[in-house]
Design a protein around this motif. Structure first.
Motif, PDB file in Angstrom:
ATOM      1  N   SER A  35      44.747  70.105 -51.405  1.00 18.39           N
ATOM      2  CA  SER A  35      45.083  68.580 -51.107  1.00 18.39           C
ATOM      3  C   SER A  35      45.606  68.692 -49.462  1.00 18.39           C
ATOM      4  O   SER A  35      46.545  69.601 -49.086  1.00 18.39           O
ATOM      5  CB  SER A  35      45.820  67.749 -52.038  1.00 18.39           C
ATOM      6  OG  SER A  35      46.224  66.648 -51.274  1.00 18.39           O
ATOM      7  N   PRO A  36      45.094  67.806 -48.855  1.00 19.85           N
ATOM      8  CA  PRO A  36      45.762  67.801 -47.344  1.00 19.85           C
ATOM      9  C   PRO A  36      46.951  66.963 -47.322  1.00 19.85           C
ATOM     10  O   PRO A  36      47.344  67.112 -46.237  1.00 19.85           O
ATOM     11  CB  PRO A  36      44.333  67.006 -46.545  1.00 19.85           C
ATOM     12  CG  PRO A  36      43.641  66.149 -47.623  1.00 19.85           C
ATOM     13  CD  PRO A  36      43.986  66.843 -48.883  1.00 19.85           C
ATOM     14  N   VAL A  37      47.391  66.578 -48.383  1.00 15.87           N
ATOM     15  CA  VAL A  37      48.675  65.805 -48.132  1.00 15.87           C
ATOM     16  C   VAL A  37      49.270  65.961 -49.568  1.00 15.87           C
ATOM     17  O   VAL A  37      48.890  66.403 -50.466  1.00 15.87           O
ATOM     18  CB  VAL A  37      48.387  64.258 -47.991  1.00 15.87           C
ATOM     19  CG1 VAL A  37      47.764  63.932 -46.794  1.00 15.87           C
ATOM     20  CG2 VAL A  37      47.581  63.467 -49.128  1.00 15.87           C
ATOM     21  N   LEU A  38      50.668  65.900 -49.357  1.00 14.68           N
ATOM     22  CA  LEU A  38      51.453  65.901 -50.425  1.00 14.68           C
ATOM     23  C   LEU A  38      51.720  64.230 -50.732  1.00 14.68           C
ATOM     24  O   LEU A  38      52.138  63.699 -50.100  1.00 14.68           O
ATOM     25  CB  LEU A  38      53.134  66.512 -50.201  1.00 14.68           C
ATOM     26  CG  LEU A  38      53.943  66.376 -51.004  1.00 14.68           C
ATOM     27  CD1 LEU A  38      53.513  67.296 -52.418  1.00 14.68           C
ATOM     28  CD2 LEU A  38      55.362  66.880 -50.654  1.00 14.68           C
ATOM     29  N   PRO A  77      55.359  62.459 -42.238  1.00 15.14           N
ATOM     30  CA  PRO A  77      54.640  61.163 -42.896  1.00 15.14           C
ATOM     31  C   PRO A  77      53.128  61.044 -42.339  1.00 15.14           C
ATOM     32  O   PRO A  77      52.914  61.352 -40.949  1.00 15.14           O
ATOM     33  CB  PRO A  77      55.678  60.111 -42.216  1.00 15.14           C
ATOM     34  CG  PRO A  77      56.923  60.731 -42.109  1.00 15.14           C
ATOM     35  CD  PRO A  77      56.442  62.171 -41.640  1.00 15.14           C
ATOM     36  N   VAL A  78      52.342  60.488 -43.242  1.00 17.12           N
ATOM     37  CA  VAL A  78      50.934  60.037 -42.516  1.00 17.12           C
ATOM     38  C   VAL A  78      50.865  58.706 -42.767  1.00 17.12           C
ATOM     39  O   VAL A  78      50.593  58.071 -43.526  1.00 17.12           O
ATOM     40  CB  VAL A  78      50.024  60.780 -43.710  1.00 17.12           C
ATOM     41  CG1 VAL A  78      48.649  60.523 -43.309  1.00 17.12           C
ATOM     42  CG2 VAL A  78      50.224  62.146 -43.929  1.00 17.12           C
ATOM     43  N   PRO A  79      51.084  58.139 -41.454  1.00 15.13           N
ATOM     44  CA  PRO A  79      50.825  56.772 -41.277  1.00 15.13           C
ATOM     45  C   PRO A  79      49.417  56.136 -41.105  1.00 15.13           C
ATOM     46  O   PRO A  79      48.380  57.081 -40.976  1.00 15.13           O
ATOM     47  CB  PRO A  79      51.374  56.615 -39.867  1.00 15.13           C
ATOM     48  CG  PRO A  79      51.020  57.775 -39.073  1.00 15.13           C
ATOM     49  CD  PRO A  79      51.309  58.709 -40.142  1.00 15.13           C
ATOM     50  N   ASN A  80      49.197  55.056 -41.584  1.00 14.57           N
ATOM     51  CA  ASN A  80      47.793  54.404 -41.499  1.00 14.57           C
ATOM     52  C   ASN A  80      46.720  54.966 -42.277  1.00 14.57           C
ATOM     53  O   ASN A  80      45.507  54.947 -42.118  1.00 14.57           O
ATOM     54  CB  ASN A  80      47.140  54.378 -40.036  1.00 14.57           C
ATOM     55  CG  ASN A  80      48.242  53.531 -39.118  1.00 14.57           C
ATOM     56  OD1 ASN A  80      48.683  52.373 -39.618  1.00 14.57           O
ATOM     57  ND2 ASN A  80      48.371  53.821 -37.978  1.00 14.57           N
ATOM     58  N   LEU A  81      47.336  55.735 -43.442  1.00 14.32           N
ATOM     59  CA  LEU A  81      46.262  56.247 -44.363  1.00 14.32           C
ATOM     60  C   LEU A  81      46.000  55.113 -45.362  1.00 14.32           C
ATOM     61  O   LEU A  81      46.614  54.622 -45.975  1.00 14.32           O
ATOM     62  CB  LEU A  81      46.850  57.490 -45.113  1.00 14.32           C
ATOM     63  CG  LEU A  81      46.261  58.236 -46.263  1.00 14.32           C
ATOM     64  CD1 LEU A  81      45.141  58.691 -45.465  1.00 14.32           C
ATOM     65  CD2 LEU A  81      47.190  59.317 -46.859  1.00 14.32           C
ATOM     66  N   ASN A  82      44.385  55.057 -45.661  1.00 19.06           N
ATOM     67  CA  ASN A  82      44.033  54.232 -46.564  1.00 19.06           C
ATOM     68  C   ASN A  82      44.010  55.084 -48.027  1.00 19.06           C
ATOM     69  O   ASN A  82      43.152  55.913 -47.883  1.00 19.06           O
ATOM     70  CB  ASN A  82      42.381  53.947 -46.041  1.00 19.06           C
ATOM     71  CG  ASN A  82      42.304  52.912 -45.026  1.00 19.06           C
ATOM     72  OD1 ASN A  82      42.845  52.197 -44.709  1.00 19.06           O
ATOM     73  ND2 ASN A  82      41.589  53.624 -43.963  1.00 19.06           N
ATOM     74  N   ILE A  83      44.361  53.966 -48.791  1.00 16.71           N
ATOM     75  CA  ILE A  83      44.362  54.603 -50.077  1.00 16.71           C
ATOM     76  C   ILE A  83      43.829  53.628 -51.288  1.00 16.71           C
ATOM     77  O   ILE A  83      44.258  52.383 -51.109  1.00 16.71           O
ATOM     78  CB  ILE A  83      45.920  54.888 -50.703  1.00 16.71           C
ATOM     79  CG1 ILE A  83      46.702  55.571 -49.619  1.00 16.71           C
ATOM     80  CG2 ILE A  83      45.882  55.374 -52.067  1.00 16.71           C
ATOM     81  CD1 ILE A  83      46.137  57.093 -49.713  1.00 16.71           C
ATOM     82  N   THR A  84      43.001  54.196 -52.078  1.00 13.07           N
ATOM     83  CA  THR A  84      42.626  53.107 -53.245  1.00 13.07           C
ATOM     84  C   THR A  84      43.070  53.511 -54.378  1.00 13.07           C
ATOM     85  O   THR A  84      43.025  54.949 -54.781  1.00 13.07           O
ATOM     86  CB  THR A  84      40.903  53.266 -53.091  1.00 13.07           C
ATOM     87  OG1 THR A  84      40.398  53.130 -51.902  1.00 13.07           O
ATOM     88  CG2 THR A  84      40.266  52.261 -54.088  1.00 13.07           C
ATOM     89  N   ALA A 129      43.676  57.586 -54.438  1.00 14.08           N
ATOM     90  CA  ALA A 129      42.608  58.311 -53.884  1.00 14.08           C
ATOM     91  C   ALA A 129      42.558  58.127 -52.503  1.00 14.08           C
ATOM     92  O   ALA A 129      42.596  56.917 -52.040  1.00 14.08           O
ATOM     93  CB  ALA A 129      41.398  58.243 -54.617  1.00 14.08           C
ATOM     94  N   GLY A 130      42.290  59.306 -51.476  1.00 16.70           N
ATOM     95  CA  GLY A 130      42.069  58.819 -50.028  1.00 16.70           C
ATOM     96  C   GLY A 130      41.311  60.035 -49.369  1.00 16.70           C
ATOM     97  O   GLY A 130      40.868  61.239 -50.202  1.00 16.70           O
ATOM     98  N   THR A 135      39.216  65.404 -45.847  1.00 15.21           N
ATOM     99  CA  THR A 135      39.221  66.138 -47.140  1.00 15.21           C
ATOM    100  C   THR A 135      39.749  65.338 -48.238  1.00 15.21           C
ATOM    101  O   THR A 135      40.664  64.697 -47.923  1.00 15.21           O
ATOM    102  CB  THR A 135      40.352  67.331 -47.079  1.00 15.21           C
ATOM    103  OG1 THR A 135      39.806  68.375 -46.004  1.00 15.21           O
ATOM    104  CG2 THR A 135      40.250  68.046 -48.257  1.00 15.21           C
ATOM    105  N   ALA A 136      38.963  65.001 -49.249  1.00 13.70           N
ATOM    106  CA  ALA A 136      39.364  63.882 -49.903  1.00 13.70           C
ATOM    107  C   ALA A 136      40.321  64.446 -51.219  1.00 13.70           C
ATOM    108  O   ALA A 136      40.401  65.661 -51.238  1.00 13.70           O
ATOM    109  CB  ALA A 136      37.983  63.492 -50.846  1.00 13.70           C
TER     110      ALA A 136
END
Length: 149
Positions: A35-38, A77-84, A129-130, A135-136
């Motif tokens: 995963s590209p993010v935690l 922190p990852v700002p402005n990340l779109n999450i569904t 999900a994002g 990378t999804a």
């Protein structure tokens, strides 16, 4: 002694055949990608009358100084990340965007999650999900209706 040698030879051939079938150009059935993010999720148990509120935080791990014990891994922190947010893999429940601190909060009713009448013990599996850096990713989280005495 001869039967032992035959079994030993058969075991050696089986090991070689198995090793070759696993190594030579075989792709995984489901490829694993880190995963590209935690993703940190908070809030899992709510009474039937309250809103379901799940806090989320999305961090990118900077491993530049992983070998330096005085610095270690940094969480950015990852700002402005779109999450569904989904239920049942395909039913979209909400769209979120992270703030400057990488946080976003999901606030929905049990009815929004498909429970017309939320009773104690009911569970819903949420999927956050994002996509980050092409990378999804997907993180699962279960919310539960608290049992009322």
């Amino acid at each position: 002694m001869k039967s032992f040698n035959i079994y030993l030879v058969l075991a050696a051939f089986a090991t070689i055949a198995f090793t070759q079938s696993c190594v030579e150009g075989e792709d995984l059935v489901t490829p694993n990608v880190a995963s590209p993010v935690l993703v940190l999720l908070e809030g899992s148990s709510f009474d039937s009358l309250s809103l379901v509120t799940v806090g989320s935080r999305f961090l990118e791990l900077d491993k530049t100084n992983i070998l330096d014990h005085t610095k270690g891994i940094d969480s950015i922190p990852v700002p402005n990340l779109n999450i569904t947010v989904f239920i049942n893999n395909t039913t979209e429940v909400a769209k979120l965007v992270t703030d400057a601190g990488g946080s976003a909060e999901l606030v929905v009713s049990w009815a929004d999650l498909g429970l017309a009448e939320a009773t104690g013990g009911n569970q819903i599996r949420l999927e956050f999900a994002g996509t980050h850096k092409n990378t999804a990713f997907r993180k699962y989280h279960t919310v539960i209706v608290e049992k009322v005495d």
